[in-house]
Scaffold this motif. Sequence first.
Motif, PDB file in Angstrom:
ATOM      1  N   TRP A  76       0.825  -1.207   0.000  1.00  0.00           N
ATOM      2  CA  TRP A  76       0.000   0.000   0.000  1.00  0.00           C
ATOM      3  C   TRP A  76       0.856   1.253   0.000  1.00  0.00           C
ATOM      4  O   TRP A  76       1.933   1.272   0.584  1.00  0.00           O
ATOM      5  CB  TRP A  76      -0.910   0.017   1.222  1.00  0.00           C
ATOM      6  N   LYS A  78       0.987   4.716   1.650  1.00  0.00           N
ATOM      7  CA  LYS A  78       0.425   5.320   2.854  1.00  0.00           C
ATOM      8  C   LYS A  78       1.238   6.548   3.249  1.00  0.00           C
ATOM      9  O   LYS A  78       2.391   6.697   2.836  1.00  0.00           O
ATOM     10  CB  LYS A  78       0.405   4.311   4.003  1.00  0.00           C
ATOM     11  N   THR A 203      -5.787  15.613   4.591  1.00  0.00           N
ATOM     12  CA  THR A 203      -6.338  14.437   3.920  1.00  0.00           C
ATOM     13  C   THR A 203      -7.747  14.091   4.402  1.00  0.00           C
ATOM     14  O   THR A 203      -8.430  13.297   3.765  1.00  0.00           O
ATOM     15  CB  THR A 203      -5.431  13.226   4.136  1.00  0.00           C
ATOM     16  N   SER A 204      -8.160  14.681   5.533  1.00  0.00           N
ATOM     17  CA  SER A 204      -9.494  14.402   6.055  1.00  0.00           C
ATOM     18  C   SER A 204      -9.972  15.589   6.866  1.00  0.00           C
ATOM     19  O   SER A 204      -9.185  16.207   7.589  1.00  0.00           O
ATOM     20  CB  SER A 204      -9.469  13.134   6.914  1.00  0.00           C
ATOM     21  N   SER A 290      -2.079   8.507  -2.020  1.00  0.00           N
ATOM     22  CA  SER A 290      -2.150   7.593  -0.891  1.00  0.00           C
ATOM     23  C   SER A 290      -3.367   6.687  -1.026  1.00  0.00           C
ATOM     24  O   SER A 290      -4.402   7.077  -1.558  1.00  0.00           O
ATOM     25  CB  SER A 290      -2.225   8.385   0.414  1.00  0.00           C
ATOM     26  N   GLY A 291      -3.231   5.444  -0.531  1.00  0.00           N
ATOM     27  CA  GLY A 291      -4.346   4.509  -0.531  1.00  0.00           C
ATOM     28  C   GLY A 291      -4.348   3.526  -1.681  1.00  0.00           C
ATOM     29  O   GLY A 291      -5.198   2.634  -1.722  1.00  0.00           O
ATOM     30  N   TYR A 293      -2.887   0.329  -3.939  1.00  0.00           N
ATOM     31  CA  TYR A 293      -2.118  -0.904  -3.778  1.00  0.00           C
ATOM     32  C   TYR A 293      -1.345  -1.120  -5.079  1.00  0.00           C
ATOM     33  O   TYR A 293      -1.944  -1.312  -6.138  1.00  0.00           O
ATOM     34  CB  TYR A 293      -3.041  -2.082  -3.503  1.00  0.00           C
TER      35      TYR A 293
END
Length: 379
Positions: A76, A78, A203-204, A290-291, A293
């Motif tokens: 991943w 991250k 990011t959030s 990000s996030g 795979y």
Amino acid sequence: MTISRQIVPTENANSRHRPHRLVPRALVAAIVTCWVGVAQVSAEEPAKTEGAAALTVVAVKPETKDWPETVLASGWLKPWHEAVIESETSGLRVTDVLADVGSIVKKGDILVRLNQETVIADLHKEEAAVVSKQAALTKAKADADRARQMSGSGALSDQKQVEYITTEQGAQADLDSEQATLESQRIKLAQTTITAVDDGIITSRSASLGAVVSTGTELFRLTRQQRIEWQAEIPTRYLLKIKEGQNSEIRGPDGVTFKGTVRLIAPTVSTDTGRSIVYVALPKEPQPHSGLYVSGTIDIGNKDALTVPESSLVFKDGINYVFTIDQAHKVHRTRVDVGRRRDSRVEISSGLKGDEAIVQSGGAFLSEGALVKVDGAAQ
């Protein structure tokens, strides 16, 4: 003179027998000779077909090259470090939200403001209380100083002297307590302005205008320094070969290639997967998402590789083959195992010795034992 006649019977449709005509011997001999010639030509034709070359090919020999040895891995993408920005106070309403998802911020930038009215009022109250305690301490200190001056004169009993001194100490303690409360109120006022704890990208976001927050309410998540890393899962057999600082390369789903460096190797192995995590630092530009795979490689050094052109491979039924050429210019299908690929060449890990002549391309049109015409000597 008597004339004799030879009567030749005429052909009658109702007659049972037809007269036989004699065929000259020369004509029979010619027909037989023709049949024999045709039979000989038919017998010689397969031999001529069998000797024809099926295809003209270029012969090459495997080459040994010094190639980087890589480890294939997946994992991943991250954040390098993620900061959670929360409320440190309780019972206050959000009055301003100054950042959103994707905002690039600097350390100390204001992200949220909370209602300050009640906090400021309590602050003024504490300031007044401090002034009152300072006055009480001033009086208590003056009484204690006089008691010390009259000590031993007999004008003031010992009990009274102790009482004045004790009152001074209590007033000092009360003042210290109020000053601590005042400082706490100032901190609470500062907490009504929530700032970024580090440089990075939001990011959030959970902060909503008008919401009343409590202590520990999450408002934002921040990727520190905008740094994304690849957490690659590595089989344990490669762990001893992987070192910090080794180069890595991953390819995103949009085809963009990212180059990174091994930053850290996890000290533990997962009991579920039997793999360990290798942390690969990636550059800020281009910025990976990000996030995701993704798969990639980690370079663990150089190693000789026996290579052939990719065009020489024939893939059939899940197996790779190449066609080797013998001294009689016949080809033989040889099963091989492949490894690394680089610059339109592929590593042969098993199946070839290295001195064979192989078909460079067009193997899909050949069959076992086919005769080919070789265009030039094997290079």
